[in-house]
Design a protein around this motif. Sequence first.
Motif, PDB file in Angstrom:
ATOM      1  N   ALA A  34       0.826  -1.213   0.000  1.00  0.00           N
ATOM      2  CA  ALA A  34       0.000   0.000   0.000  1.00  0.00           C
ATOM      3  C   ALA A  34       0.863   1.266   0.000  1.00  0.00           C
ATOM      4  O   ALA A  34       0.574   2.212  -0.744  1.00  0.00           O
ATOM      5  N   ILE A  35       1.909   1.298   0.819  1.00  0.00           N
ATOM      6  CA  ILE A  35       2.744   2.506   0.837  1.00  0.00           C
ATOM      7  C   ILE A  35       3.553   2.625  -0.451  1.00  0.00           C
ATOM      8  O   ILE A  35       3.879   3.725  -0.870  1.00  0.00           O
ATOM      9  N   ASN A  36       3.850   1.493  -1.076  1.00  0.00           N
ATOM     10  CA  ASN A  36       4.531   1.539  -2.365  1.00  0.00           C
ATOM     11  C   ASN A  36       3.608   2.161  -3.416  1.00  0.00           C
ATOM     12  O   ASN A  36       4.023   3.018  -4.187  1.00  0.00           O
ATOM     13  N   GLU A  37       2.341   1.747  -3.439  1.00  0.00           N
ATOM     14  CA  GLU A  37       1.380   2.259  -4.407  1.00  0.00           C
ATOM     15  C   GLU A  37       0.970   3.703  -4.104  1.00  0.00           C
ATOM     16  O   GLU A  37       0.937   4.541  -4.999  1.00  0.00           O
ATOM     17  N   GLU A  38       0.639   3.978  -2.853  1.00  0.00           N
ATOM     18  CA  GLU A  38       0.071   5.278  -2.485  1.00  0.00           C
ATOM     19  C   GLU A  38       1.121   6.363  -2.251  1.00  0.00           C
ATOM     20  O   GLU A  38       0.904   7.518  -2.584  1.00  0.00           O
ATOM     21  N   LEU A  39       2.236   5.975  -1.636  1.00  0.00           N
ATOM     22  CA  LEU A  39       3.245   6.972  -1.255  1.00  0.00           C
ATOM     23  C   LEU A  39       4.531   6.855  -2.057  1.00  0.00           C
ATOM     24  O   LEU A  39       5.472   7.619  -1.830  1.00  0.00           O
ATOM     25  N   SER A  40       4.597   5.868  -2.941  1.00  0.00           N
ATOM     26  CA  SER A  40       5.808   5.596  -3.732  1.00  0.00           C
ATOM     27  C   SER A  40       7.025   5.354  -2.836  1.00  0.00           C
ATOM     28  O   SER A  40       8.134   5.799  -3.130  1.00  0.00           O
ATOM     29  N   LEU A  41       6.795   4.660  -1.733  1.00  0.00           N
ATOM     30  CA  LEU A  41       7.871   4.290  -0.811  1.00  0.00           C
ATOM     31  C   LEU A  41       8.039   2.784  -0.859  1.00  0.00           C
ATOM     32  O   LEU A  41       7.085   2.045  -0.647  1.00  0.00           O
ATOM     33  N   ASN A  42       9.241   2.323  -1.128  1.00  0.00           N
ATOM     34  CA  ASN A  42       9.483   0.897  -1.277  1.00  0.00           C
ATOM     35  C   ASN A  42      10.372   0.397  -0.134  1.00  0.00           C
ATOM     36  O   ASN A  42      11.597   0.440  -0.231  1.00  0.00           O
ATOM     37  N   TYR A  43       9.721  -0.033   0.952  1.00  0.00           N
ATOM     38  CA  TYR A  43      10.445  -0.546   2.108  1.00  0.00           C
ATOM     39  C   TYR A  43       9.951  -1.940   2.435  1.00  0.00           C
ATOM     40  O   TYR A  43       8.801  -2.285   2.182  1.00  0.00           O
ATOM     41  N   THR A  44      10.820  -2.725   3.051  1.00  0.00           N
ATOM     42  CA  THR A  44      10.448  -4.077   3.459  1.00  0.00           C
ATOM     43  C   THR A  44       9.863  -4.051   4.865  1.00  0.00           C
ATOM     44  O   THR A  44      10.010  -3.068   5.595  1.00  0.00           O
ATOM     45  N   ARG A  45       9.235  -5.159   5.222  1.00  0.00           N
ATOM     46  CA  ARG A  45       8.684  -5.314   6.569  1.00  0.00           C
ATOM     47  C   ARG A  45       9.785  -5.132   7.602  1.00  0.00           C
ATOM     48  O   ARG A  45       9.607  -4.463   8.623  1.00  0.00           O
ATOM     49  N   GLN A  46      10.935  -5.723   7.346  1.00  0.00           N
ATOM     50  CA  GLN A  46      12.036  -5.655   8.305  1.00  0.00           C
ATOM     51  C   GLN A  46      12.476  -4.215   8.539  1.00  0.00           C
ATOM     52  O   GLN A  46      12.767  -3.814   9.672  1.00  0.00           O
ATOM     53  N   THR A  47      12.514  -3.423   7.478  1.00  0.00           N
ATOM     54  CA  THR A  47      12.901  -2.017   7.614  1.00  0.00           C
ATOM     55  C   THR A  47      11.871  -1.256   8.420  1.00  0.00           C
ATOM     56  O   THR A  47      12.205  -0.495   9.331  1.00  0.00           O
ATOM     57  N   LEU A  48      10.597  -1.460   8.097  1.00  0.00           N
ATOM     58  CA  LEU A  48       9.533  -0.734   8.791  1.00  0.00           C
ATOM     59  C   LEU A  48       9.477  -1.097  10.273  1.00  0.00           C
ATOM     60  O   LEU A  48       9.232  -0.238  11.114  1.00  0.00           O
ATOM     61  N   GLN A  49       9.713  -2.364  10.588  1.00  0.00           N
ATOM     62  CA  GLN A  49       9.625  -2.815  11.985  1.00  0.00           C
ATOM     63  C   GLN A  49      10.734  -2.258  12.865  1.00  0.00           C
ATOM     64  O   GLN A  49      10.622  -2.279  14.081  1.00  0.00           O
TER      65      GLN A  49
END
Length: 135
Positions: A34-49
């Motif tokens: 969703a954040i990749n589509e809506e915000l053009s941010l490409n992060y993994t679960r590990q990064t976000l956590q």
Amino acid sequence: MAKHITDKDINNIVEFLDEWDLTVSLTWDKLCNAINEELSLNYTRQTLQKYVRIKDTYKSVKEHASGTKPRNKKILPSSLKVAAGKLEKLERENERLKRENSSLLEQFVVWQYNAHIHGMKMGQLNQPLPDKTRN
């Protein structure tokens, strides 16, 4: 090499989570997509956590969506459903901001104590940041 996450990105992700539709189950994969589509941010679960603000907000939204936290489930006319949804999102955002504020106040007390122990004076603490134009 992966792009480092910025404070602005963290804030955008947290605000995006505040607006998450609670009728849609929340998973890390769904959030990443969703954040990749809506915000053009490409992060993994590990990064976000790795980021407490994102992780805590994710946990809170997940609890709301799963029914662990009480939600207002009154039957409303369609004209009020939109308003009720906005109100619920604002309440979740308010709750998150209160948690973040409390955490920042706790950090401030630690810094205040350490500054006192190390003999820092009020003038030193209130000294303005250096100007970026001067090196």
